[in-house]
Structures are given as structure tokens and as C-alpha cells.
Design an enzyme around this catalytic site. Structure first.
Site, PDB file in Angstrom:
ATOM      1  N   LYS A 175       0.832  -1.186   0.000  1.00  0.00           N
ATOM      2  CA  LYS A 175       0.000   0.000   0.000  1.00  0.00           C
ATOM      3  C   LYS A 175       0.879   1.253   0.000  1.00  0.00           C
ATOM      4  CE  LYS A 175      -1.387   2.386   3.466  1.00  0.00           C
ATOM      5  NZ  LYS A 175      -0.429   3.082   4.322  1.00  0.00           N
ATOM      6  N   HIS A 205      -1.032  -4.353   5.999  1.00  0.00           N
ATOM      7  CA  HIS A 205      -0.349  -5.084   7.075  1.00  0.00           C
ATOM      8  C   HIS A 205      -1.219  -5.253   8.315  1.00  0.00           C
ATOM      9  CE1 HIS A 205       0.757  -1.093   8.678  1.00  0.00           C
ATOM     10  NE2 HIS A 205       0.976  -1.699   9.813  1.00  0.00           N
ATOM     11  N   LYS A 209      -1.936  -8.657  11.566  1.00  0.00           N
ATOM     12  CA  LYS A 209      -1.796  -8.535  13.023  1.00  0.00           C
ATOM     13  C   LYS A 209      -2.632  -9.632  13.688  1.00  0.00           C
ATOM     14  CE  LYS A 209      -1.119  -3.500  12.999  1.00  0.00           C
ATOM     15  NZ  LYS A 209       0.163  -3.186  13.565  1.00  0.00           N
ATOM     16  N   GLU A 243      -2.228   7.316  16.723  1.00  0.00           N
ATOM     17  CA  GLU A 243      -0.775   7.197  16.725  1.00  0.00           C
ATOM     18  C   GLU A 243      -0.169   8.373  17.479  1.00  0.00           C
ATOM     19  OE1 GLU A 243       1.063   5.326  13.073  1.00  0.00           O
ATOM     20  OE2 GLU A 243      -0.359   6.753  12.225  1.00  0.00           O
ATOM     21  N   ASP A 262      -3.917   7.422   3.779  1.00  0.00           N
ATOM     22  CA  ASP A 262      -2.854   6.639   4.413  1.00  0.00           C
ATOM     23  C   ASP A 262      -3.412   5.565   5.352  1.00  0.00           C
ATOM     24  OD1 ASP A 262      -0.070   6.175   5.024  1.00  0.00           O
ATOM     25  OD2 ASP A 262      -0.431   7.110   6.974  1.00  0.00           O
ATOM     26  N   HIS A 267      -6.463   0.463   6.339  1.00  0.00           N
ATOM     27  CA  HIS A 267      -6.507  -0.204   7.646  1.00  0.00           C
ATOM     28  C   HIS A 267      -7.880  -0.093   8.325  1.00  0.00           C
ATOM     29  CE1 HIS A 267      -2.359  -0.319   6.794  1.00  0.00           C
ATOM     30  NE2 HIS A 267      -1.997   0.814   7.356  1.00  0.00           N
ATOM     31  N   LYS A 367      -2.418  11.325  13.632  1.00  0.00           N
ATOM     32  CA  LYS A 367      -1.027  11.309  14.090  1.00  0.00           C
ATOM     33  C   LYS A 367      -0.891  12.311  15.233  1.00  0.00           C
ATOM     34  CE  LYS A 367       1.199   9.366  10.139  1.00  0.00           C
ATOM     35  NZ  LYS A 367       1.456   8.014  10.615  1.00  0.00           N
TER      36      LYS A 367
HETATM   37  C1  BG6 Z   1       1.149   2.627   7.601  1.00  0.00           C
HETATM   38  C2  BG6 Z   1       1.000   4.110   7.442  1.00  0.00           C
HETATM   39  O1  BG6 Z   1       0.385   1.940   6.653  1.00  0.00           O
HETATM   40  O2  BG6 Z   1       0.698   2.256   8.896  1.00  0.00           O
HETATM   41  C3  BG6 Z   1       1.755   4.862   8.508  1.00  0.00           C
HETATM   42  O3  BG6 Z   1       1.508   4.473   6.158  1.00  0.00           O
HETATM   43  C4  BG6 Z   1       1.331   4.386   9.883  1.00  0.00           C
HETATM   44  O4  BG6 Z   1       1.550   6.252   8.391  1.00  0.00           O
HETATM   45  C5  BG6 Z   1       1.421   2.869   9.946  1.00  0.00           C
HETATM   46  O5  BG6 Z   1       2.178   4.978  10.840  1.00  0.00           O
HETATM   47  C6  BG6 Z   1       0.832   2.364  11.249  1.00  0.00           C
HETATM   48  O6  BG6 Z   1       1.089   0.998  11.358  1.00  0.00           O
HETATM   49  P1  BG6 Z   1       1.182   0.308  12.779  1.00  0.00           P
HETATM   50  O7  BG6 Z   1       1.357  -1.142  12.492  1.00  0.00           O
HETATM   51  O8  BG6 Z   1       2.361   0.929  13.466  1.00  0.00           O
HETATM   52  O9  BG6 Z   1      -0.093   0.634  13.481  1.00  0.00           O
END
Ligand code: BG6
Length: 529
Positions: A175, A205, A209, A243, A262, A267, A367
Site C-alpha cells: 500500500k 499489514h 496482526k 498514533e 494513508d 486499515h 497522528k
Molecule cells: C502505515 C502508514 O500503513 O501504517 C503509517 O503508512 C502508519 O503512516 C502505519 O504509521 C501504522 O502501522 P502500525 O502497524 O504501526 O499501526
């Protein structure tokens, strides 16, 4: 050379030791080619995850990792960088003897992805590997590149005939897949012209998880919850992915993305699918993906001009995080001083089907928020009739079920109990399930799971073309509105806070509030689900 049986025993033992009893060694040799493999993703995620699989005896006996990138770096320097990545991010302690054995499988070539000769050299190299192994290998082309290269690489691979062996050639797209619906349709058109859908793996991703994969297990392996998992019992559902980190040197990418592209497009909408989907008949990849895509198709669409009714955007200004001052988004490297990019997004969505009609789903992500936490809360309706006297219910709170995705991993059920004593006083209490306490081990990193599924060719937790397109189509009106109506109030939340005021208003309209992050107890819970 170790005997095959020794390796298999080792695989079984190490997998069991790490709690990954179901991981097994893929049977066929693997040629993993990482386009753009000199970048951060390979350093931080891919190589450490491969190393972990290797340590667990879960890589095939014959495998090669070929890194292709335009970066002017020597192979030895890249390997040093990977060594550092494994040291920092692997779930195993790095022993030099293991690294030596593992790194023998990695090679680097500086290549131009747009040049035909790159692909003829690659073709010769892959053929030479197979010859050396005296076996047919599965070739995996991992596109860890910006999306503008996806179509070019897929097309060139096709022209070089590297796509032909349907069962032995796979392509993986990282992605972001596209920038909007139009560009995604174009990427999917070119990729599917060269590769069959069964050969294409689109990664999100989050789907790797453990806590996300557990959503289906929790819902469909327990009779208790599914009967109340609908509009009759659920008041609303909130999905938070908060985050604390800022841009992490990704200013130029993020400027053209923003929180909606993003995080939400992929997600958060994937989490929504898992929470809202109907039970699949089986765990066949297409069956699960069909059920997920049904959810996306049922999400209510609004005209562009109604965006403000259900979508909120924010951008962080300077603030304090963990006691230290942090700059605002517009002061981050690579960000335009008057940037209109959102670093926070919240949506109220409805799913128009029998199960979920009129149940609001609140999604938010941002963020530089107050705490790193990802959780999904199912807020149940109040009881239909309150039999207890008013004074007994002063502390009363509706039942809620929280799926803690990260960083703490577990599930928390909140319900009412009678406080001990002569008088009847109700008090909310919680029951906890914590992964660490129940299984005693950290969950495998998402990329480890994803790479393993990729190697064995299981696409269940990867996205199909129609899913990605449906997710974009939900967000297009919002993106269009936000692109054409710059925010007048940016920055509108301080770093370290919980986002803009408008996000509170969005949920308050239905009498809701965003849940405060649930914490799982740090010690063994008294009660386990
Ligand atoms: C990514 C985003 O796909 O996922 C990032 O591009 C983000 O901006 C990240 O920080 C968050 O992933 P995780 O696994 O740390 O929650």
C-alpha cells in the site's frame, strides 16, 4: 548440509517454542525479488520478518532474496543496514552465526525498473537459481516501490515472460495502492492484464496482526457473541487507530496522502469489514473476501456537498508529547508551510443492510494524538427497562466490548455488577483477556505472518482488486470535497491532544462520546474470558 528430516524437526521445534505451531516450512523453493528493497520497508519490516521466519525454520530449504533498487549502494553496505534492521526490529535475539547463515541468501543489484534489460537479467538469474536447486521455484515479485512503478514493473515482468507460470509466479503490491479510485482502477487494469487475480497479493499489514486475525475467530468460533452482534443489541461501534508518532521522515509522501488515504482507505476500512461482515461459509480466500466486499458495497454513500455531515478532518499544530515540545505538522521537514493535508480524519458511516441498518460506525485516526492505541469498541444498547432504583444506577454504564488491537493486545468486556454490601448499588466492572497472559508470548509481527502466507500462496488476508476499489469509492466524495475546499482552521488540534473539537461534535450528535483508551491490566487479570 543438514538432512531434510533434521530441518523439519527443527522447524517443528522452533515453531512450537515460539508459539507458532501452525507455521511450517514451505515445500517449494522461493525466489523473492524485492523491487525498491533498499528502502525503509525492507530494513524495518521485511528483512527482520524473513530473518524471524528463517530462525523458526519456516523458510524453504532453498530460497533467495534478490533486492533490486535504483539506490547507489554497495551490497556490503546494504547488508550492514539490514543487519542493523534485524538487530533493532527482529523478534529474535541476533546471533552473528545466524546472521551469517541467513545473509548468504540475500543479494543486491542496482537496476532501473523501466529498463527492459533489468528484466532479462532477472530472468536469467531466476533460471540459474532453479538450475542450481534442481527444482522449480515460486517467484515472488514484491513491489515495495511508490505506486507509480506498479504498472511499469508488472508490464515489464509480463513482457519478459516472468508472469507465465501461474502457480509459480506471484506479485505483491504494497500500500498505497493508487491515489484515488481512478488511479487504482488503472493499476488494477494493468496488473490484471499481466497476472491472474490468483497471482496478485495486495497487502494491508493490519490484516497480518494477530489481534486483527482474531476478530473472525472471536466472532465465529464462539456462539455467545454473534447472536447479539446486530442492530437489535448494538448501539454504535467505534474504531480508533491513534498514533503518537508524527511523520517519521515521510513528509513528502504524507503531503500527497493525508490520513484518509494513508490509514482510513485501507486499515480502518478493513477493520470495519471484519467487524461488520456476515459469517463466511468457509475460510476459503474468496469466500472471506466476498463477505468483506459486501460490507463495503453496503456502506451508505453521500453526495459530495454533504461531506461536512459525516467527515471531520484535522491537522496538528505544535504541542507537547510525553513532556517534550513537538513541532506542528506544517513545521515538519518536507511539508509545505501552508499545507492543507489532514493528519486526522474521523467518519460516521452507516451500513445499509439488515444487520446494521441505522447503527453508526465511528472511525477515527490521527497522528500525534494523546496515546498510541488501536481499539474497536462495540457499545451495546441500554437495557430496555431499568428495574433498579435510581440511586442504584448512579454509576451505570452500558455493556461494551473492546477489542484491543495494539499496543496492548486483548479483549475487555465491561458490564454491571452489584457492589458488595447491604445496599444494591450497581458498578461497572470488567473482564479481561490478555494475549500475553493467555499465551505467554508476544504475537508474531504482522509482516512475518504476511510473508509466510505469501510464500505458501494463501491470499485470505490479502486484498482483492474489488475490495480496494470499493474502499476508494466510499471515500471519493470526501476526498473531492476536501481537495476543493481547503480547511480554513488548520492547524486545529495540538500535538498530544485527542484531535479537533469537530470530532467530538460528530459523535455527540447521536449522544455518543469517543471512548477513552481502555487499558488492560499490566499484571495477571483476576478474571479471564
Ligand atoms: C502505515 C502508514 O500503513 O501504517 C503509517 O503508512 C502508519 O503512516 C502505519 O504509521 C501504522 O502501522 P502500525 O502497524 O504501526 O499501526
Amino acid at each position: 548440509m543438514p538432512k531434510k528430516s533434521d530441518n523439519v524437526k527443527k522447524a517443528a521445534r522452533t515453531s512450537a517454542e515460539t508459539g507458532l505451531a501452525s507455521y511450517r516450512r514451505p515445500r517449494e523453493p522461493i525466489n523473492l525479488v524485492i523491487f525498491g528493497g533498499a528502502g525503509d520497508l525492507a530494513w524495518r519490516k521485511l528483512i527482520p520478518a524473513l530473518f524471524d521466519l528463517f530462525k523458526d525454520g519456516c523458510t524453504p530449504e532453498s530460497f533467495a532474496v534478490t533486492i533490486l533498487d535504483a539506490a547507489p549502494i554497495r551490497e556490503s553496505d546494504l547488508l550492514k543496514r539490514f543487519h542493523d534492521g534485524v538487530r533493532q526490529f527482529s523478534q529474535n535475539r541476533l546471533r552473528e552465526s545466524d546472521w551469517k547463515e541467513f545473509s548468504r541468501h540475500i543479494s543486491y543489484a542496482k537496476e532501473d525498473f523501466t529498463d527492459k534489460s533489468t528484466y532479462s537479467r532477472l530472468s536469467e538469474q531466476l533460471a540459474a537459481m532453479e538450475k542450481g536447486w534442481d527444482a522449480r521455484a515460486v517467484s515472488i515479485y514484491y513491489l515495495a516501490t511508490p505506486p507509480r512503478f506498479f504498472s511499469i514493473i508488472a508490464d515489464m515482468l509480463g513482457k519478459a515472460g516472468l508472469n507465465r507460470k501461474r502457480k509459480h509466479a506471484r506479485i505483491l503490491l504494497e500500500k498505497p495502492i493508487g491515489h484515488d479510485l481512478k488511479s487504482t482502477l488503472e493499476i488494477n487494469r494493468v496488473i490484471t492484464a499481466r497476472f491472474h487475480e490468483s497471482q496478485i497479493f495486495r497487502i494491508d499489514h493490519y490484516l497480518g496482526k494477530e489481534t486483527v486475525r482474531n476478530i473472525l475467530a472471536f466472532r465465529f468460533a464462539n456462539l455467545l457473541f454473534e447472536p447479539v452482534w446486530d442492530r437489535r443489541y448494538v448501539d454504535h461501534i467505534s474504531i480508533t487507530v491513534a498514533e503518537q508518532v508524527g511523520l517519521e521522515r515521510r513528509g513528502s509522501y504524507y503531503e500527497s496522502a493525508g490520513a484518509l488515504r494513508d490509514m482510513v482507505q485501507n486499515h480502518l476500512l478493513q477493520l470495519l469489514c471484519l467487524i461488520a461482515m456476515e459469517p463466511p461459509v468457509s475460510f476459503d480466500a474468496d469466500e472471506v473476501r466476498n463477505k468483506k466486499v459486501d460490507v463495503l458495497h453496503a456502506v451508505r454513500r453521500y453526495p459530495v456537498e454533504l461531506t461536512g455531515d459525516y467527515a471531520v478532518r484535522g491537522q496538528y499544530g505544535p504541542g507537547r508529547m510525553d513532556g517534550r515540545k513537538v513541532p506542528g505538522y506544517r513545521e515538519e521537514p518536507g511539508v509545505a508551510p501552508g499545507s492543507n493535508t489532514e493528519t486526522f480524519a474521523a467518519l460516521r458511516l452507516f451500513i445499509d443492510n439488515w444487520r446494521w441498518q441505522d447503527v453508526p460506525f465511528y472511525l477515527r485516526t490521527g497522528k500525534r494524538l494523546g496515546k498510541q492505541t488501536s481499539e474497536i469498541v462495540i457499545h451495546f444498547r441500554p437495557v430496555p427497562h431499568q428495574s433498579f432504583p435510581l440511586e442504584a444506577t448512579i454509576n451505570w454504564m452500558p455493556v461494551s466490548l473492546t477489542l484491543c488491537i495494539q499496543p496492548r493486545e486483548g479483549i475487555v468486556l465491561r458490564f454491571q455488577a452489584k457492589r458488595p454490601g447491604a445496599e444494591v448499588v450497581l458498578q461497572p466492572v470488567t473482564m479481561h483477556f490478555s494475549y500475553r497472559d493467555a499465551f505467554g508470548l508476544p504475537s508474531p509481527d504482522a509482516y512475518k505472518t504476511l510473508l509466510w502466507d505469501l510464500m505458501i500462496g494463501d491470499a485470505t488476508i490479502f486484498m482483492r482488486a474489488d475490495q480496494v476499489e470499493a474502499a476508494w469509492s466510499i471515500l471519493m466524495p470526501v476526498l473531492e470535497y476536501w481537495d476543493t475546499h481547503p480547511a480554513a482552521d488548520f492547524p486545529n488540534y495540538a500535538a498530544g491532544s485527542w484531535g479537533p473539537k469537530d470530532a467530538e461534535t460528530l459523535v455527540a450528535r447521536q449522544g455518543c462520546i469517543w471512548p477513552f483508551p481502555t487499558s488492560l491490566p499490566p499484571v495477571h487479570p483476576a478474571v479471564m474470558l
